[in-house]
Design a protein around this motif. Structure first.
Motif, PDB file in Angstrom:
ATOM      1  N   SER A  95       1.580  34.462 -62.471  1.00 54.48           N
ATOM      2  CA  SER A  95       0.392  35.088 -63.054  1.00 54.48           C
ATOM      3  C   SER A  95      -0.875  34.374 -62.616  1.00 54.48           C
ATOM      4  O   SER A  95      -1.902  35.010 -62.345  1.00 54.48           O
ATOM      5  N   ASP A  96      -0.824  33.044 -62.536  1.00 54.45           N
ATOM      6  CA  ASP A  96      -2.035  32.296 -62.217  1.00 54.45           C
ATOM      7  C   ASP A  96      -2.486  32.505 -60.777  1.00 54.45           C
ATOM      8  O   ASP A  96      -3.689  32.507 -60.495  1.00 54.45           O
ATOM      9  N   ASP A  97      -1.529  32.692 -59.834  1.00 57.16           N
ATOM     10  CA  ASP A  97      -1.970  32.959 -58.463  1.00 57.16           C
ATOM     11  C   ASP A  97      -2.522  34.375 -58.330  1.00 57.16           C
ATOM     12  O   ASP A  97      -3.384  34.643 -57.485  1.00 57.16           O
ATOM     13  N   ARG A  98      -2.091  35.292 -59.172  1.00 55.19           N
ATOM     14  CA  ARG A  98      -2.706  36.626 -59.179  1.00 55.19           C
ATOM     15  C   ARG A  98      -4.138  36.562 -59.710  1.00 55.19           C
ATOM     16  O   ARG A  98      -5.031  37.232 -59.191  1.00 55.19           O
ATOM     17  N   ILE A  99      -4.327  35.754 -60.742  1.00 57.86           N
ATOM     18  CA  ILE A  99      -5.694  35.571 -61.252  1.00 57.86           C
ATOM     19  C   ILE A  99      -6.587  34.998 -60.166  1.00 57.86           C
ATOM     20  O   ILE A  99      -7.720  35.454 -59.950  1.00 57.86           O
ATOM     21  N   GLN A 100      -6.080  33.984 -59.468  1.00 62.45           N
ATOM     22  CA  GLN A 100      -6.893  33.348 -58.434  1.00 62.45           C
ATOM     23  C   GLN A 100      -7.182  34.303 -57.285  1.00 62.45           C
ATOM     24  O   GLN A 100      -8.276  34.274 -56.708  1.00 62.45           O
ATOM     25  N   ALA A 101      -6.227  35.166 -56.943  1.00 63.21           N
ATOM     26  CA  ALA A 101      -6.453  36.153 -55.888  1.00 63.21           C
ATOM     27  C   ALA A 101      -7.593  37.089 -56.276  1.00 63.21           C
ATOM     28  O   ALA A 101      -8.451  37.431 -55.452  1.00 63.21           O
ATOM     29  N   CYS A 102      -7.630  37.470 -57.543  1.00 62.40           N
ATOM     30  CA  CYS A 102      -8.705  38.337 -58.019  1.00 62.40           C
ATOM     31  C   CYS A 102     -10.028  37.586 -58.052  1.00 62.40           C
ATOM     32  O   CYS A 102     -11.087  38.153 -57.752  1.00 62.40           O
ATOM     33  N   MET A 103      -9.981  36.304 -58.413  1.00 64.63           N
ATOM     34  CA  MET A 103     -11.199  35.504 -58.408  1.00 64.63           C
ATOM     35  C   MET A 103     -11.760  35.371 -56.992  1.00 64.63           C
ATOM     36  O   MET A 103     -12.975  35.369 -56.788  1.00 64.63           O
ATOM     37  N   ALA A 104     -10.874  35.257 -56.019  1.00 60.16           N
ATOM     38  CA  ALA A 104     -11.315  35.186 -54.626  1.00 60.16           C
ATOM     39  C   ALA A 104     -12.015  36.474 -54.229  1.00 60.16           C
ATOM     40  O   ALA A 104     -13.021  36.449 -53.492  1.00 60.16           O
ATOM     41  N   GLU A 105     -11.515  37.616 -54.703  1.00 59.97           N
ATOM     42  CA  GLU A 105     -12.163  38.889 -54.399  1.00 59.97           C
ATOM     43  C   GLU A 105     -13.512  38.998 -55.101  1.00 59.97           C
ATOM     44  O   GLU A 105     -14.439  39.631 -54.590  1.00 59.97           O
ATOM     45  N   LEU A 106     -13.627  38.395 -56.267  1.00 61.37           N
ATOM     46  CA  LEU A 106     -14.904  38.373 -56.976  1.00 61.37           C
ATOM     47  C   LEU A 106     -15.847  37.310 -56.428  1.00 61.37           C
ATOM     48  O   LEU A 106     -17.031  37.294 -56.759  1.00 61.37           O
ATOM     49  N   GLY A 107     -15.306  36.404 -55.612  1.00 57.00           N
ATOM     50  CA  GLY A 107     -16.133  35.354 -55.016  1.00 57.00           C
ATOM     51  C   GLY A 107     -16.424  34.195 -55.932  1.00 57.00           C
ATOM     52  O   GLY A 107     -17.397  33.462 -55.725  1.00 57.00           O
ATOM     53  N   VAL A 108     -15.572  33.984 -56.936  1.00 57.94           N
ATOM     54  CA  VAL A 108     -15.806  32.908 -57.907  1.00 57.94           C
ATOM     55  C   VAL A 108     -14.821  31.774 -57.647  1.00 57.94           C
ATOM     56  O   VAL A 108     -13.606  31.963 -57.787  1.00 57.94           O
ATOM     57  N   PRO A 109     -15.300  30.595 -57.280  1.00 56.86           N
ATOM     58  CA  PRO A 109     -14.393  29.467 -57.011  1.00 56.86           C
ATOM     59  C   PRO A 109     -13.931  28.792 -58.293  1.00 56.86           C
ATOM     60  O   PRO A 109     -14.502  28.997 -59.365  1.00 56.86           O
ATOM     61  N   LEU A 110     -12.926  27.965 -58.152  1.00 61.49           N
ATOM     62  CA  LEU A 110     -12.426  27.176 -59.277  1.00 61.49           C
ATOM     63  C   LEU A 110     -13.350  25.993 -59.535  1.00 61.49           C
ATOM     64  O   LEU A 110     -13.678  25.242 -58.620  1.00 61.49           O
ATOM     65  N   THR A 111     -13.765  25.836 -60.771  1.00 61.17           N
ATOM     66  CA  THR A 111     -14.474  24.642 -61.212  1.00 61.17           C
ATOM     67  C   THR A 111     -13.444  23.706 -61.818  1.00 61.17           C
ATOM     68  O   THR A 111     -12.844  24.013 -62.847  1.00 61.17           O
TER      69      THR A 111
END
Length: 489
Positions: A246-262
């Motif tokens: 689930s967490d890598d799916r969230i990160q994939a969507c964040m990449a599409e939104l252009g939001v990096p991990l803080t």
């Protein structure tokens, strides 16, 4: 400003005054420029509030920008806890540890209905939506990753009020909620933030991503970002059927939104096996926020069950949550001992002098998530467990802790762990004579509003050969951590 006057050339009172006023004017201009720039960089909440009042009042993001954007409280955080019905009876005990019915807000999302009692202090329980319309092709994973990845979106659709942050976690994780509030208070909840941490396993991070917040260790998503995620997440999930969790799916969507991990170092996935002693006793200089994989690792206190050990730890958390697990390092100058204090947890005494550079590295009391991997497969520096019989540390686990209001200090009793210690030939006093260590420490709930720095500790004089007294506090000016060797007379 005084130093400026001292540096002015002494060429007469008139010239001195002129130079002085030029200096004052320059400093004022620089200060004004700094304030203006700082407001722009930090997105001054007062200006934002005025700006948004002039905009469409129906804008759903307007209420996220308030005059005080560092005033996040526990009531502003909503937890989405992913749980399994098959493990519910065991893991609900972890949820109870940090759940406060009148303070915390959240929902446990399960795959199917589970039994609960009204007497149990648990959050609301809901069954996740059906995910059969999504394709899942990863042979090593489970389809439950699909429903768990949608927890934030499903929670958002409930129309909750006054929520600034959505925090995603697993049912085998425990939160230090006060420290979670401290961390999130640093960030503007009206902007896009995706906050969490990587895995302790380098191989895990290579396999998944160093840019991913691991869901077991928990991650936080600001409300505006959660709104954007909810709009596109189902389309995003369709594009990644081969991902594992689930967490890598969230990160994939964040990449599409252009939001990096803080990244925040207090979120702990703990992709390890065995004893967490080495990791917890050398916790990074950051608030402890979460601990995951509690079913996999050993109880953090010897002789207790996992839940009992965590309940024991929470005694210290209640008294000084900001300082829990924070490491202090000092030396016994007369006996040449090195001492490491992990406040609220354990004190370690080592024979000989070990540098702070080494003691701040976690000792490898644990094993990698990939059992065939060796110590170089961690995503951080470690040090080996000592093999020499004289270098084995003496462990003193927290027994009791209390708070004295008059002196505003906690008093902790740490009792020596009764284990067999090998014979040592070194001609120096053995820490085995010490039965109890009493640690004094002032509470400082605002410590994380300052720049991060380890506390200093000092060994206090004692006539009792079986008891050691240690004072832990903020380091004073010019104080460094060193062994001060006694001068020969």
């Amino acid at each position: 400003m005084n130093s400026g006057r001292q540096c002015m050339p002494q060429i007469g009172i008139r010239n001195s005054l002129i130079s002085f006023f030029i200096l004052i004017s320059t400093l004022y201009i620089l200060y004004s420029s700094y304030i203006h720039l700082n407001k722009d960089c930090r997105n001054s909440s007062n200006n934002i509030a005025l700006k948004h009042q002039e905009e469409d009042s129906t804008n759903p993001l307007t209420h996220f920008h308030k005059p005080h954007r560092f005033d996040t409280q526990l009531k502003h955080i909503f937890f989405g806890i992913a749980a399994s019905s098959s493990l519910w009876e065991k893991r609900k005990e972890y949820i109870k540890l940090c759940w406060r019915p009148e303070e915390t807000r959240g929902i446990v999302w399960v795959d199917k209905e589970v039994r609960t009692s009204r007497r149990e202090k648990l959050p609301e329980i809901r069954v996740s939506e059906d995910t059969s319309q999504f394709s899942y092709t990863n042979r090593q994973g489970e389809r439950s990753a699909l429903r768990i990845s949608r927890v934030v979106s499903e929670t958002l659709r409930l129309g909750l009020k006054d929520v600034r942050w959505f925090v995603m976690g697993d049912d085998d994780s425990v939160f230090i909620v006060e420290n979670l509030v401290r961390i999130l208070s640093k960030y503007d909840h009206g902007q896009f933030y995706y906050i969490g941490a990587s895995s302790e396993s380098h191989i895990q991070n290579i396999y998944f991503s160093y840019a991913m917040a691991y869901g077991g260790g928990a991650f936080a998503i600001s409300c505006p970002l959660a709104m954007e995620l909810e709009k596109m997440q189902d389309r995003c999930i369709h594009r990644y059927p081969g991902l594992y969790g689930s967490d890598d799916r969230i990160q994939a969507c964040m990449a599409e939104l252009g939001v990096p991990l803080t990244k925040e170092f207090g979120f702990h996935q703990y992709d390890v096996y065995g004893d967490l002693l080495g990791l917890l006793a050398a916790h990074p200089v950051a608030p402890l926020v979460s601990v995951h994989h509690l079913d996999v690792v050993e109880p953090i206190f010897a002789g207790m069950s996992r839940v009992e050990a965590l309940q024991h730890l929470l005694q210290s958390v209640k008294l000084d949550s900001a300082s829990i697990m924070q490491q202090s390092i000092c030396y016994d100058n007369t006996r040449f001992w090195s001492i490491s204090v992990s406040w609220g947890y354990v004190v370690q005494i080592f024979r000989g002098v070990i540098s702070p550079r080494e003691l701040e590295k976690p000792a490898r009391t644990f094993l990698n998530w990939y059992r065939d991997a060796d110590y170089i497969a961690y995503a951080f520096n470690t040090r080996p467990v000592a093999k020499h019989p004289c270098e084995k540390p003496f462990l003193f686990y927290m027994s009791t802790v209390s708070y004295h209001q008059d002196s505003n200090q906690t008093v902790g009793f740490y009792t020596r762990h009764k284990s067999a210690y090998p014979y040592c030939r070194w001609r120096m006093e053995s820490p085995e004579r010490i039965e109890t260590i009493i640690v004094f420490k002032r509470r400082d709930p605002f410590r994380w509003q300052n720049s991060p720095r380890r506390d200093c500790c000092r060994v206090l004089p004692s006539k009792n050969r079986t008891t050691m007294y240690i004072w832990v506090d903020s380091c004073i000016d010019s104080e460094i951590i060193e062994l001060r060797r006694q001068r020969s007379r």
